[in-house]
Design an enzyme around this catalytic site. Sequence first.
Site, PDB file in Angstrom:
ATOM      1  N   CYS A 235      36.136  28.253  -6.963  1.00 35.33           N
ATOM      2  CA  CYS A 235      34.748  27.945  -6.207  1.00 35.33           C
ATOM      3  C   CYS A 235      34.245  27.260  -4.877  1.00 35.33           C
ATOM      4  O   CYS A 235      33.820  27.869  -4.170  1.00 35.33           O
ATOM      5  CB  CYS A 235      34.650  26.954  -7.818  1.00 35.33           C
ATOM      6  SG  CYS A 235      34.563  27.102  -9.328  1.00 35.33           S
ATOM      7  N   ARG A 236      35.016  26.273  -5.028  1.00 31.93           N
ATOM      8  CA  ARG A 236      34.533  25.506  -3.837  1.00 31.93           C
ATOM      9  C   ARG A 236      35.353  26.786  -2.229  1.00 31.93           C
ATOM     10  O   ARG A 236      34.598  27.122  -1.164  1.00 31.93           O
ATOM     11  CB  ARG A 236      35.097  24.526  -3.185  1.00 31.93           C
ATOM     12  CG  ARG A 236      34.265  23.257  -4.189  1.00 31.93           C
ATOM     13  CD  ARG A 236      35.403  21.810  -4.217  1.00 31.93           C
ATOM     14  NE  ARG A 236      36.564  21.835  -4.704  1.00 31.93           N
ATOM     15  CZ  ARG A 236      36.924  20.612  -4.987  1.00 31.93           C
ATOM     16  NH1 ARG A 236      36.679  20.421  -4.724  1.00 31.93           N
ATOM     17  NH2 ARG A 236      37.893  21.146  -6.168  1.00 31.93           N
ATOM     18  N   SER A 237      36.395  26.842  -2.439  1.00 32.97           N
ATOM     19  CA  SER A 237      37.126  27.050  -1.202  1.00 32.97           C
ATOM     20  C   SER A 237      36.827  28.887  -0.934  1.00 32.97           C
ATOM     21  O   SER A 237      36.507  29.108   0.383  1.00 32.97           O
ATOM     22  CB  SER A 237      38.441  26.553  -0.518  1.00 32.97           C
ATOM     23  OG  SER A 237      39.083  27.440  -1.963  1.00 32.97           O
TER      24      SER A 237
ATOM     25  N   ASN B  67      40.721  27.198  -5.851  1.00 30.59           N
ATOM     26  CA  ASN B  67      40.470  28.467  -4.702  1.00 30.59           C
ATOM     27  C   ASN B  67      39.567  29.706  -6.231  1.00 30.59           C
ATOM     28  O   ASN B  67      39.497  30.439  -6.077  1.00 30.59           O
ATOM     29  CB  ASN B  67      42.307  29.320  -4.379  1.00 30.59           C
ATOM     30  CG  ASN B  67      41.871  30.535  -3.548  1.00 30.59           C
ATOM     31  OD1 ASN B  67      42.620  31.161  -3.739  1.00 30.59           O
ATOM     32  ND2 ASN B  67      40.605  29.986  -3.384  1.00 30.59           N
TER      33      ASN B  67
ATOM     34  N   ASP C  56      34.146  18.364  -6.802  1.00 30.94           N
ATOM     35  CA  ASP C  56      33.824  19.414  -7.850  1.00 30.94           C
ATOM     36  C   ASP C  56      32.890  19.831  -8.095  1.00 30.94           C
ATOM     37  O   ASP C  56      32.871  19.303  -9.185  1.00 30.94           O
ATOM     38  CB  ASP C  56      35.340  18.842  -8.933  1.00 30.94           C
ATOM     39  CG  ASP C  56      36.608  20.104  -9.740  1.00 30.94           C
ATOM     40  OD1 ASP C  56      35.603  21.045  -9.574  1.00 30.94           O
ATOM     41  OD2 ASP C  56      36.987  20.132  -9.971  1.00 30.94           O
TER      42      ASP C  56
ATOM     43  N   CYS D 295      41.360  24.459  -1.649  1.00 27.11           N
ATOM     44  CA  CYS D 295      40.648  23.871  -3.111  1.00 27.11           C
ATOM     45  C   CYS D 295      41.008  23.446  -3.367  1.00 27.11           C
ATOM     46  O   CYS D 295      43.123  23.967  -3.182  1.00 27.11           O
ATOM     47  CB  CYS D 295      38.773  23.157  -3.242  1.00 27.11           C
ATOM     48  SG  CYS D 295      38.847  25.253  -3.860  1.00 27.11           S
TER      49      CYS D 295
HETATM   50  P1  4NP Z   1      37.557  24.443  -7.426  1.00 24.44           P
HETATM   51  O1  4NP Z   1      37.626  24.132  -8.910  1.00 24.44           O
HETATM   52  O2  4NP Z   1      38.300  23.885  -6.860  1.00 24.44           O
HETATM   53  O3  4NP Z   1      36.253  24.447  -6.465  1.00 24.44           O
HETATM   54  O4  4NP Z   1      38.092  25.924  -7.394  1.00 24.44           O
HETATM   55  C1  4NP Z   1      37.998  24.334  -9.891  1.00 24.44           C
HETATM   56  C2  4NP Z   1      38.507  25.283 -10.885  1.00 24.44           C
HETATM   57  C3  4NP Z   1      39.194  25.083 -11.386  1.00 24.44           C
HETATM   58  C4  4NP Z   1      39.447  23.939 -11.991  1.00 24.44           C
HETATM   59  C5  4NP Z   1      39.323  22.864 -11.641  1.00 24.44           C
HETATM   60  C6  4NP Z   1      38.571  23.202  -9.868  1.00 24.44           C
HETATM   61  N1  4NP Z   1      40.468  23.632 -13.328  1.00 24.44           N
HETATM   62  O5  4NP Z   1      41.062  22.823 -13.601  1.00 24.44           O
HETATM   63  O6  4NP Z   1      40.597  25.378 -13.913  1.00 24.44           O
END
Ligand code: 4NP
Length: 153
Positions: free
Chosen positions: A12-14, A10, A124, A7
């Site tokens: 939340c989703r992955s 790294n 996201d 993702c």
């Molecule tokens: P992820 O979510 O890609 O699913 O881990 C996010 C985590 C952090 C951020 C954006 C999306 N950020 O903007 O810091």
Amino acid sequence: MKILFLCLGNICRSPAGENIFRDATRKAGIAAQFVIDSAGTEAWHTGKGPDSRMTQTLVSRGVEVTGKARQIKPADLEEFDLILAMDDENYANVKKLDPNGTFAEKIQKFTSYCQHHSETEVPDPYYGGQDGFELVADLLEDGCSRLIEKYST
Ligand code: 4NP
């Protein structure tokens, strides 16, 4: 078989995909068949554990959550058999690490494995509410069950 969930951050989703997949393979007694990891296209959160909202969502579903964020590196494209991007942006960015298309077959969108959802991305959830984290977990559970069906022996 080696599977990398990918993702943006790294956190939340992955990591949710990695932990849901690992949990499902353990419960099915087939964990030894897989090496599972996750990464982000960005290095913003390197070394941090998964987001507490994502962790809470999975713990409430009975899934143990472990891991530390890291950024994807070119060697991951050699190392893993499948690299599963959560959204179109992650997909486009990992494709940039493979300009000659050497690894084109193994770079895929995660949602292509979902059988009970029509979403074409795992959205996201970072700036949204709890419903976004629940949707992420629902999509990941759906696709992971198909991954296991397809790739376990
Ligand atoms: P992820 O979510 O890609 O699913 O881990 C996010 C985590 C952090 C951020 C954006 C999306 N950020 O903007 O810091």
